[in-house]
Write a protein that holds these residues in place. Structure first.
Motif, PDB file in Angstrom:
ATOM      1  N   GLN A 114      41.030  32.200  34.153  1.00  0.00           N
ATOM      2  CA  GLN A 114      40.135  32.587  35.240  1.00  0.00           C
ATOM      3  C   GLN A 114      40.888  33.028  36.497  1.00  0.00           C
ATOM      4  O   GLN A 114      40.271  33.455  37.470  1.00  0.00           O
ATOM      5  N   LEU A 115      42.222  32.965  36.484  1.00  0.00           N
ATOM      6  CA  LEU A 115      43.003  33.425  37.641  1.00  0.00           C
ATOM      7  C   LEU A 115      42.938  34.955  37.739  1.00  0.00           C
ATOM      8  O   LEU A 115      42.835  35.644  36.730  1.00  0.00           O
ATOM      9  N   PRO A 116      43.047  35.496  38.955  1.00  0.00           N
ATOM     10  CA  PRO A 116      42.894  36.949  39.148  1.00  0.00           C
ATOM     11  C   PRO A 116      44.182  37.747  38.942  1.00  0.00           C
ATOM     12  O   PRO A 116      44.669  38.423  39.838  1.00  0.00           O
ATOM     13  N   ALA A 135      46.341  38.267  44.732  1.00  0.00           N
ATOM     14  CA  ALA A 135      45.540  39.365  44.181  1.00  0.00           C
ATOM     15  C   ALA A 135      44.927  40.202  45.300  1.00  0.00           C
ATOM     16  O   ALA A 135      44.861  41.431  45.200  1.00  0.00           O
ATOM     17  N   GLU A 136      44.517  39.541  46.359  1.00  0.00           N
ATOM     18  CA  GLU A 136      43.882  40.247  47.474  1.00  0.00           C
ATOM     19  C   GLU A 136      44.863  41.149  48.212  1.00  0.00           C
ATOM     20  O   GLU A 136      44.522  42.255  48.616  1.00  0.00           O
ATOM     21  N   ILE A 137      46.091  40.694  48.371  1.00  0.00           N
ATOM     22  CA  ILE A 137      47.058  41.467  49.159  1.00  0.00           C
ATOM     23  C   ILE A 137      47.956  42.369  48.307  1.00  0.00           C
ATOM     24  O   ILE A 137      48.749  43.126  48.847  1.00  0.00           O
ATOM     25  N   SER A 138      47.805  42.315  46.986  1.00  0.00           N
ATOM     26  CA  SER A 138      48.727  43.062  46.129  1.00  0.00           C
ATOM     27  C   SER A 138      48.499  44.568  46.167  1.00  0.00           C
ATOM     28  O   SER A 138      49.379  45.333  45.769  1.00  0.00           O
ATOM     29  N   PHE A 193      39.839  36.200  26.361  1.00  0.00           N
ATOM     30  CA  PHE A 193      40.568  37.076  27.277  1.00  0.00           C
ATOM     31  C   PHE A 193      39.777  38.349  27.535  1.00  0.00           C
ATOM     32  O   PHE A 193      39.339  39.009  26.588  1.00  0.00           O
ATOM     33  N   PRO A 194      39.604  38.737  28.815  1.00  0.00           N
ATOM     34  CA  PRO A 194      38.860  39.971  29.125  1.00  0.00           C
ATOM     35  C   PRO A 194      39.581  41.211  28.583  1.00  0.00           C
ATOM     36  O   PRO A 194      40.791  41.365  28.748  1.00  0.00           O
ATOM     37  N   ALA A 195      38.823  42.093  27.949  1.00  0.00           N
ATOM     38  CA  ALA A 195      39.397  43.277  27.306  1.00  0.00           C
ATOM     39  C   ALA A 195      39.993  44.259  28.304  1.00  0.00           C
ATOM     40  O   ALA A 195      40.823  45.080  27.940  1.00  0.00           O
ATOM     41  N   ASP A 196      39.593  44.187  29.570  1.00  0.00           N
ATOM     42  CA  ASP A 196      40.100  45.148  30.547  1.00  0.00           C
ATOM     43  C   ASP A 196      41.429  44.716  31.170  1.00  0.00           C
ATOM     44  O   ASP A 196      42.025  45.460  31.932  1.00  0.00           O
ATOM     45  N   THR A 227      44.158  23.502  42.282  1.00  0.00           N
ATOM     46  CA  THR A 227      43.460  24.161  43.396  1.00  0.00           C
ATOM     47  C   THR A 227      44.422  25.003  44.211  1.00  0.00           C
ATOM     48  O   THR A 227      44.117  26.145  44.575  1.00  0.00           O
ATOM     49  N   HIS A 228      45.606  24.473  44.495  1.00  0.00           N
ATOM     50  CA  HIS A 228      46.614  25.223  45.260  1.00  0.00           C
ATOM     51  C   HIS A 228      47.053  26.475  44.497  1.00  0.00           C
ATOM     52  O   HIS A 228      47.228  27.544  45.097  1.00  0.00           O
ATOM     53  N   ILE A 229      47.245  26.348  43.191  1.00  0.00           N
ATOM     54  CA  ILE A 229      47.628  27.504  42.377  1.00  0.00           C
ATOM     55  C   ILE A 229      46.519  28.556  42.407  1.00  0.00           C
ATOM     56  O   ILE A 229      46.775  29.748  42.560  1.00  0.00           O
ATOM     57  N   ASP A 230      45.275  28.112  42.287  1.00  0.00           N
ATOM     58  CA  ASP A 230      44.134  29.026  42.318  1.00  0.00           C
ATOM     59  C   ASP A 230      44.069  29.778  43.650  1.00  0.00           C
ATOM     60  O   ASP A 230      43.924  31.007  43.677  1.00  0.00           O
ATOM     61  N   VAL A 231      44.197  29.073  44.747  1.00  0.00           N
ATOM     62  CA  VAL A 231      44.159  29.702  46.076  1.00  0.00           C
ATOM     63  C   VAL A 231      45.315  30.692  46.230  1.00  0.00           C
ATOM     64  O   VAL A 231      45.121  31.815  46.709  1.00  0.00           O
TER      65      VAL A 231
END
Length: 193
Positions: free
Chosen positions: A63-65, A37-40, A87-90, A27-31
């Motif tokens: 599922q990590l961003p 990702a939000e601030i990058s 794995f998402p192709a994008d 959970t900590h890793i996910d957060v």
């Protein structure tokens, strides 16, 4: 970092290779990754796990961003089938096909076969060819031998990146960046890192 011109940041998460992580740790890793990702901003994040792959945490990792995921195909090849199926192709897939620490040459034929398999399920313009881990000196080697080994590894990376399997015949292959050979573009429309 974006303002300074940094387009990519590699974040190593070797703890994700540990088979027994608690739900709280995950959970900590996910957060943390969601905040990163939000601030990058315009800086893309590449997630690198520990040697041997992600093991039971691979579904969580996928599922990590992140913008790119590094798969160690020298020591963590067991993850590859699951990654290819989910794995998402994008997103960018960083393929660690060259053993960065060993003095034995990479078998280019086998590496190209792996590339062919990956190209069946992932976009060519979202692949990077890289060492399995950071290029560095092998313990016990003198400076001259380290230089020779690094030149060998760089030539293996360039050989794989320039392979006809990676590009159409009309596309020129870009040269790797002089300051950082960690990421080498695989196609003319790939970005430099």
């Amino acid at each position: 970092m974006t303002t300074a011109g940094c387009l990519w940041v590699q974040i190593d998460e070797p703890i994700l290779a540990h088979p027994e992580l608690s739900a709280a740790t995950l959970t900590h890793i996910d957060v943390a990754w969601r905040i990163l990702a939000e601030i990058s901003g315009g800086t893309s994040l590449v997630l690198v796990g520990g040697a041997g792959g992600f093991g039971p945490h691979l579904p969580f990792v996928l599922q990590l961003p992140f913008d790119g995921l590094h798969i160690d195909l020298v020591y963590g090849y067991r993850d590859l089938p699951h990654v290819l199926n989910h794995f998402p192709a994008d997103r960018w897939l960083s393929l660690g096909l060259v053993d960065a620490c060993g003095t034995v040459p990479t078998h280019i034929g086998i590496a190209r076969t792996i590339v062919d398999q990956i190209l069946n399920s992932h976009r060519r313009d979202r692949l990077m060819i890289v060492p399995s881990e950071a290029l560095g000196g092998e313990a016990g080697l003198n400076e001259t031998d380290v230089t020779v080994m690094l030149q060998q590894k760089i030539s293996e990376i360039v050989s794989l990146a320039a392979s006809r399997q990676w590009r159409c015949q009309t596309e020129p292959v870009r040269e790797f960046c002089e300051n950082d050979i960690r990421f080498v573009p695989c196609a003319a429309d790939s970005v430099r890192h």
